[in-house]
Design a protein around this motif. Structure first.
Motif, PDB file in Angstrom:
ATOM      1  N   PRO A 193      11.865  33.481  10.717  1.00  0.00           N
ATOM      2  CA  PRO A 193      10.931  33.969  11.740  1.00  0.00           C
ATOM      3  C   PRO A 193      11.162  33.230  13.060  1.00  0.00           C
ATOM      4  N   LEU A 194      12.254  33.554  13.750  1.00  0.00           N
ATOM      5  CA  LEU A 194      12.602  32.843  14.977  1.00  0.00           C
ATOM      6  C   LEU A 194      12.093  33.570  16.213  1.00  0.00           C
ATOM      7  N   TYR A 195      11.899  32.794  17.278  1.00  0.00           N
ATOM      8  CA  TYR A 195      11.436  33.334  18.545  1.00  0.00           C
ATOM      9  C   TYR A 195      12.527  33.258  19.602  1.00  0.00           C
ATOM     10  N   GLU A 196      13.280  32.159  19.605  1.00  0.00           N
ATOM     11  CA  GLU A 196      14.307  32.023  20.648  1.00  0.00           C
ATOM     12  C   GLU A 196      15.511  31.214  20.208  1.00  0.00           C
ATOM     13  N   LEU A 197      16.597  31.371  20.974  1.00  0.00           N
ATOM     14  CA  LEU A 197      17.804  30.561  20.836  1.00  0.00           C
ATOM     15  C   LEU A 197      17.992  29.794  22.135  1.00  0.00           C
ATOM     16  N   LYS A 198      18.370  28.527  22.007  1.00  0.00           N
ATOM     17  CA  LYS A 198      18.700  27.758  23.198  1.00  0.00           C
ATOM     18  C   LYS A 198      20.194  27.534  23.233  1.00  0.00           C
ATOM     19  N   VAL A 199      20.849  28.141  24.203  1.00  0.00           N
ATOM     20  CA  VAL A 199      22.288  27.974  24.353  1.00  0.00           C
ATOM     21  C   VAL A 199      22.552  26.539  24.778  1.00  0.00           C
ATOM     22  N   VAL A 220      26.546  35.226  22.762  1.00  0.00           N
ATOM     23  CA  VAL A 220      25.288  34.705  22.215  1.00  0.00           C
ATOM     24  C   VAL A 220      24.105  35.503  22.764  1.00  0.00           C
ATOM     25  N   VAL A 221      24.132  35.770  24.065  1.00  0.00           N
ATOM     26  CA  VAL A 221      23.028  36.520  24.673  1.00  0.00           C
ATOM     27  C   VAL A 221      22.944  37.914  24.060  1.00  0.00           C
ATOM     28  N   SER A 222      24.088  38.558  23.931  1.00  0.00           N
ATOM     29  CA  SER A 222      24.105  39.912  23.383  1.00  0.00           C
ATOM     30  C   SER A 222      23.583  39.939  21.948  1.00  0.00           C
ATOM     31  N   MET A 223      24.017  38.962  21.160  1.00  0.00           N
ATOM     32  CA  MET A 223      23.556  38.894  19.775  1.00  0.00           C
ATOM     33  C   MET A 223      22.044  38.655  19.725  1.00  0.00           C
ATOM     34  N   ALA A 224      21.575  37.727  20.553  1.00  0.00           N
ATOM     35  CA  ALA A 224      20.145  37.415  20.570  1.00  0.00           C
ATOM     36  C   ALA A 224      19.323  38.654  20.937  1.00  0.00           C
ATOM     37  N   ASN A 228      16.391  40.589  18.880  1.00  0.00           N
ATOM     38  CA  ASN A 228      15.072  40.490  19.471  1.00  0.00           C
ATOM     39  C   ASN A 228      14.610  39.055  19.716  1.00  0.00           C
ATOM     40  N   LEU A 229      15.554  38.202  20.064  1.00  0.00           N
ATOM     41  CA  LEU A 229      15.219  36.798  20.308  1.00  0.00           C
ATOM     42  C   LEU A 229      15.306  36.493  21.799  1.00  0.00           C
ATOM     43  N   ARG A 230      14.442  35.616  22.260  1.00  0.00           N
ATOM     44  CA  ARG A 230      14.516  35.148  23.628  1.00  0.00           C
ATOM     45  C   ARG A 230      15.685  34.160  23.743  1.00  0.00           C
ATOM     46  N   VAL A 231      16.384  34.188  24.876  1.00  0.00           N
ATOM     47  CA  VAL A 231      17.494  33.240  25.080  1.00  0.00           C
ATOM     48  C   VAL A 231      17.174  32.302  26.233  1.00  0.00           C
ATOM     49  N   VAL A 232      17.254  31.025  25.944  1.00  0.00           N
ATOM     50  CA  VAL A 232      17.072  29.994  26.972  1.00  0.00           C
ATOM     51  C   VAL A 232      18.413  29.323  27.197  1.00  0.00           C
ATOM     52  N   ALA A 233      18.807  29.176  28.447  1.00  0.00           N
ATOM     53  CA  ALA A 233      20.009  28.401  28.758  1.00  0.00           C
ATOM     54  C   ALA A 233      19.571  27.039  29.257  1.00  0.00           C
ATOM     55  N   GLU A 234      20.111  25.988  28.672  1.00  0.00           N
ATOM     56  CA  GLU A 234      19.738  24.635  29.101  1.00  0.00           C
ATOM     57  C   GLU A 234      20.886  23.992  29.866  1.00  0.00           C
ATOM     58  N   GLY A 235      20.558  22.992  30.651  1.00  0.00           N
ATOM     59  CA  GLY A 235      21.587  22.276  31.407  1.00  0.00           C
ATOM     60  C   GLY A 235      22.135  23.052  32.590  1.00  0.00           C
ATOM     61  N   VAL A 236      21.280  23.883  33.209  1.00  0.00           N
ATOM     62  CA  VAL A 236      21.705  24.658  34.381  1.00  0.00           C
ATOM     63  C   VAL A 236      21.709  23.738  35.600  1.00  0.00           C
ATOM     64  N   GLU A 237      22.882  23.508  36.146  1.00  0.00           N
ATOM     65  CA  GLU A 237      23.000  22.537  37.240  1.00  0.00           C
ATOM     66  C   GLU A 237      23.432  23.136  38.565  1.00  0.00           C
ATOM     67  N   THR A 238      24.073  24.309  38.523  1.00  0.00           N
ATOM     68  CA  THR A 238      24.569  24.890  39.782  1.00  0.00           C
ATOM     69  C   THR A 238      24.066  26.322  39.966  1.00  0.00           C
ATOM     70  N   ALA A 248      24.120  37.616  32.878  1.00  0.00           N
ATOM     71  CA  ALA A 248      24.453  37.769  31.453  1.00  0.00           C
ATOM     72  C   ALA A 248      23.231  38.193  30.637  1.00  0.00           C
ATOM     73  N   GLY A 249      22.031  38.001  31.216  1.00  0.00           N
ATOM     74  CA  GLY A 249      20.818  38.459  30.532  1.00  0.00           C
ATOM     75  C   GLY A 249      19.962  37.362  29.913  1.00  0.00           C
ATOM     76  N   CYS A 250      20.188  36.109  30.293  1.00  0.00           N
ATOM     77  CA  CYS A 250      19.333  35.023  29.788  1.00  0.00           C
ATOM     78  C   CYS A 250      17.899  35.240  30.267  1.00  0.00           C
ATOM     79  N   ASP A 251      16.945  35.020  29.383  1.00  0.00           N
ATOM     80  CA  ASP A 251      15.537  35.238  29.731  1.00  0.00           C
ATOM     81  C   ASP A 251      14.942  34.032  30.440  1.00  0.00           C
TER      82      ASP A 251
END
Ligand code: C2E
Ligand code: CA
Ligand code: CA
Ligand code: CA
Length: 273
Positions: A193-199, A220-224, A228-238, A248-251
């Motif tokens: 029962p997952l809600y999101e993936l963190k790339v 990863v985004v497409s699969m998520a 039906n999972l939310r995708v979070v991208a971490e470490g966004v620096e630029t 790419a469709g990150c939420d």
């Protein structure tokens, strides 16, 4: 040559001794830090594609009088091995719930994400302990997101599903942290029962210039999305990373470009909570 070999062995033994000593000292200091309340929580805001703040991740900070600021990358493994992570983790969960209750009262609820160690999650009393904390603080459970790593999904797989379902029924949500860096199979994605993936930030780091990482993130985004999972991208620096991730469709985006981690208390006060 033999003497040199012996010297080398002696050298490594001495080195190992120092390492063991260091670890013991760190463990002793951790124990003391719990008593002296040297731990504090920081929060790093998360934003949607339009740039609106939608939540935050809680990150532990340890300020030691002599060591200075000790990185969680250094002390969390020691806390895990020594079992101190149970007490530490419970305190983080309680503070997260207290913060959620304050946010709700102030009418500015946002989701808060908490990192949960495998050792903490696997304890038989984890579900009941968390249930009690939620009851005692009056926190809106559905705004609490538990971040777990893929390592949790390798062993005791049935147990993990059962536990997640029980917590899910209480309203809690789950995120797979550092997604793509573990060795688990993808089969669990549709069973839990997952809600999101963190790339993981190691994949984000070299986008958009590295074609391999770019393809991985897009996949990863497409699969998520399909799951039906939310995708979070971490470490966004630029800005270039941000533009790519949004396209790419990150939420949801998290990283130094958008906000650095800062004291949770300051963040709450700024929101009138
Ligand atoms: P994590 O869960 O992957 O957390 C994200 C880490 O990335 C944090 O490091 C954060 O400060 C850092 N970060 C945020 N934005 C950027 C960015 O734009 N670029 C780069 N290079 N880094 C960024 P931090 O705070 O040092 O935490 C390290 C790890 O320690 C965390 O990794 C998590 O695994 C663990 N940790 C932190 N707090 C807790 C906790 O309360 N409980 C447990 N079990 N683990 C925790
Ligand atoms: Ca995390
Ligand atoms: Ca992470
Ligand atoms: Ca990590």
């Amino acid at each position: 040559a033999k003497a040199a070999g012996r010297n080398r062995v002696a050298f490594f033994e001495a080195l190992m001794h120092v390492e063991v000593q260091d670890r013991l000292h760190l463990e002793r200091d951790l124990r003391e830090a719990l008593l002296l309340e040297q731990f504090h929580l920081h929060l790093q805001s998360q934003f949607n594609a339009e740039g609106t703040e939608i939540g935050g991740e809680l990150l532990l900070r340890w300020q030691h009088p002599l060591r200075g600021a000790v990185s969680p990358l250094q002390f969390i493994p020691v806390a895990e091995d020594s079992g101190l992570i149970i007490e530490l983790g419970n305190r983080v969960l309680r503070q997260a719930c207290l913060a959620l209750a304050r946010l709700q009262k102030a009418g500015c609820l946002q989701s808060l994400s908490v990192n949960v160690s495998p050792r903490q999650f696997r304890r038989d009393d984890f579900v009941d302990g968390l249930r009690r904390i939620i009851f005692e603080t009056g926190a809106p459970a559905s705004f609490l997101i538990l971040e777990v790593t893929e390592g949790l999904l390798i062993e005791n797989w049935q147990d993990t599903i059962a536990r997640m379902s029980e917590l899910g029924a209480m309203g809690l949500r789950f995120s797979i942290d550092d997604f793509g860096t573990g060795y688990s199979s993808l089969a669990y994605l549709k069973k839990l029962p997952l809600y999101e993936l963190k790339v993981d930030k190691s994949f984000v780091q070299d986008t958009p210039s590295d074609p391999n990482d770019t393809v991985i993130v897009e996949a990863v985004v497409s699969m998520a999305k399909h799951l039906n999972l939310r995708v979070v991208a971490e470490g966004v620096e630029t800005q270039a990373q941000r533009d790519f991730l949004v396209a790419a469709g990150c939420d949801c985006l998290q990283g130094y470009l958008l906000a650095r981690p800062g004291p949770l208390e300051d963040w709450l006060l700024k929101r009138g909570a």
